[in-house]
Design an enzyme around this catalytic site. Sequence first.
Site, PDB file in Angstrom:
ATOM      1  CB  THR A   1      -3.461  -0.644  -1.281  1.00 35.64           C
ATOM      2  OG1 THR A   1      -2.610  -1.689  -1.746  1.00 35.64           O
ATOM      3  CG2 THR A   1      -4.866  -1.204  -1.052  1.00 35.64           C
TER       4      THR A   1
ATOM      5  CG  ASP B   1      -6.437  -7.753   0.427  1.00 35.02           C
ATOM      6  OD1 ASP B   1      -5.455  -8.512   0.345  1.00 35.02           O
ATOM      7  OD2 ASP B   1      -6.336  -6.555   0.725  1.00 35.02           O
TER       8      ASP B   1
ATOM      9  CB  THR C   1      -0.832   0.006   1.287  1.00 33.10           C
ATOM     10  OG1 THR C   1       0.080  -0.107   2.378  1.00 33.10           O
ATOM     11  CG2 THR C   1      -1.765  -1.173   1.335  1.00 33.10           C
TER      12      THR C   1
ATOM     13  N   GLY D   1       0.877  -4.636   3.946  1.00 32.39           N
ATOM     14  CA  GLY D   1       0.011  -5.774   4.186  1.00 32.39           C
ATOM     15  C   GLY D   1      -0.341  -5.921   5.652  1.00 32.39           C
TER      16      GLY D   1
ATOM     17  CB  SER E   1      -8.383  -3.551   4.366  1.00 34.11           C
ATOM     18  OG  SER E   1      -7.242  -2.732   4.443  1.00 34.11           O
TER      19      SER E   1
ATOM     20  CG  ASN F   1      -3.502  -6.798  -2.642  1.00 33.15           C
ATOM     21  OD1 ASN F   1      -3.435  -6.582  -1.445  1.00 33.15           O
ATOM     22  ND2 ASN F   1      -3.609  -8.022  -3.127  1.00 33.15           N
TER      23      ASN F   1
END
Length: 635
Positions: free
Chosen positions: A462, A486, A444, A538, A515, A464
Site C-alpha cells: 500500500t 497509520d 491498499t 483499510g 497495519s 495508504n
Amino acid sequence: MDNGLTPSSLRNTAEAAEHLKIIVTRNKTASSDTADEGTPFGELKFVVKDNICYCACMRTTPFRRAFAVVFLLALSLSIVPVNLRVYAEWREPVRGKHAMVATQHELASKVGVEIMKAGGNAVDAAVAVGLALAVVYPEAGNIGGGGFMLIRDRKGVAHAIDYREMAPKAANRDVFVDKAGNLIKGEGSSTVGYRASGVPGTIAGFEMAFKKYGSGKLKWADLVRPARTLAQDGYVLSFRLTELFKSYKDTLSKYDDSKHIFLNDGKFFEEDDVLKQPDLARTLTRIEQKGSSDFYSGETAKLIADDMKAHGGLITLDDLKNYKAKERTPLHGTYRGNEIITMPPPSSGGIVMLEILNMLEGYDLTKMKYNSAAKYHVIAETMRRAFADRAEFMGDPDFATVPVTKLMDKSYATERRGSIDLTKASNSREIGHGDIPGAESMDTTHFTVIDADGAVVTNTYTINDLYGSRVTAKGTGILMNDQMDDFAARPGKPNMFGLIQGEKNSVQPGKRPLSSMTPTIVLRKDGSFWFALGARGGPRIISAVTQSVINVIDFGMDIQAAIDAPRVHHQWLPDELLYEPFGFSPDTLNILTSYGHKFTDRPGNVASATGVMVDAKGVRLGAIDSRSDGEALGY
C-alpha cells in the site's frame, strides 16, 4: 423466515440479484449432478454438490439477468425439492491446471503468468506482479510504499516478510500536532504532502523475497523488465482510472510531477488514452540494473532525499540507507480444525482475524443460516471486541510488547465471547478491551499467486490512501506513501479511517506503523493447501478476509462465491455497523436494529479481496472481488 431473502426485500431486480445467494429451502435431493438449461435470458448452469444446487447465469446481459432473477425465484418456490439449498452464482472462479495469478489489473496478472511460464516460481511471479502494479495500478500499486508478503513454499514451510514503511529519524510523537495540540491539516499533516511519508520498503521486501525464496532460474532483471517496459511504452487507460485521476485533481495538482504524470498537466486523460511514465521507466531501469541499492543509496535515493529536503519532508538519505526489510515468524491458528497461516505484528490483521474466528467457534453459524441476522449479529459482536483489543494492545513488536499468544488463545476468546448477548448489541464504550496482564488505508492492493509446484504467495502492499501523499518525488515517477497516518498521531484519537489507536502505536523514529493488512493462507484438515487470500480497504480488510474464510469453511463456498458474498464491518469505534448496498434484506436490517445495532449513515463496500484456491482435483481457481476491478489468469 430470516434467511436474507424475502419478498419484501426484492424491490427491484438489482437488489434481487444481490440477494440471490440463498433463495429458499425445499424437499428431496436432486438426482443429477449437473444440467445446462438454455433459456430466453441466457444459459443457466445448475451444479448440484453436497445437496446444494448452484446456479450460474452464463453468457448473458444485465437485461437478461433481470429475467433470470424472476425465473430463479419461481423455480425456488415451485419445483425445487425440499432440503435442496439453492445459490445463485453469477460468476465462477477462473480455472487453471498448473498455476494462477489474481491481481487487480489484467496486465499485472499477465506478467505473473509469463514469469511462471518462463520457469519462475510463485515468489518470482509475485515480485514481477508487484512491480507491474506500481505502473498500471498507480493509486495503490507501488514502489513508494510498503507491505507484507506471506509465502508457503513447495515444501509447505511458511515465511513472512515485513517490508512495512518506517518512520524517519526526524519523526516524533508530536510531529503532526500544532502548539495547541490539534492535528495539522493539509500540507505538513500525516495524510497529505511531503511530511506524510514513511521510508518505503517495497523494493527491499521484494528483493529479499527474490533472493531467499525465488526459483533461482530467473535473474532480478527478468522480474523488473516487464514493469519497466509498461512504464516506457505505456498502457491504455480505462474509463475507471481516468475518472479516478480527475476525482483527485484538487490534491494531485498541488505537486508538479503528480500533476504532469496523472493529470496530463491539467488537460486530463480520457478513456483509451495511453499513459507513458518515462521518469518511472528510468527509475525502474536503474533498479533493474542495480537492485535495491539504487533505491536506498543510489541515484533514486538521492532524488527522493533532495526533493524531500526542498519541500520540508522528513525522509533523508540516511533514512533510506538504514531501511531494512524483516523476516518474521508467521502466525499459526486454527478455525474448526483448519490451520490458518497469517501475518504477525506490526500487521494487526492476522491477530484480529484469529481472535474473531476463535470467538466464532463457539457458535454454529450453519444453523444460524448464511444470510441471517443472527449470524451477522455474532460476527459484529466478535469484531467489536477484537478491534477494541487492537486499539489497546497492538503496535510494532520492535518497540512495544504485544501479547500475541494471549490474544490468539482459545480460552481468551471464550472469556471475550462470554459477554455477547445473542439478541442485544453491546455498547462499545462499555465493552472496552480485554483484561490482559502485563504490558489504516482504504486503498491498499492485494494479489495472490500459486505455481505448478503448489508454492503460494499472498501479498498486500500500500501507499495508504489512494495516491498516497499525492507527492511524486521529482524526477523519479514514484508516488510516495502517506503511511505516517497509520501511526497514532494523537493516541486515543481517530485516524483518517476512524480507527482509535493506543500509545503503543505512537510515532517514534524507526518504528513501523500498525497495519490492518491480512494476507492469509488456509489449509485443509489433512495439512494440504486449500486457499489463500487478502484484501484492500483499510481496517475493513480484516472483516473481508475473516468473512471470506467463514464462507468457505462454514458454508462450503468456492473462492469466488466466498469473496463476492455480502459482508458487514464493525471496528469498535465509532460504534456503528457498516453493511453493503443491496447486500441485506430490510427484514434482516430490521432485526439487527431491534437488537440495538446502529448503522452507518449509508451502506458501503467492505473492502475488496482477491484469492486463489485448489479444488479436490488439484485445479487452480482464481477470484477477483466483484467490488473491484482486476483479473485472475491461469494456465
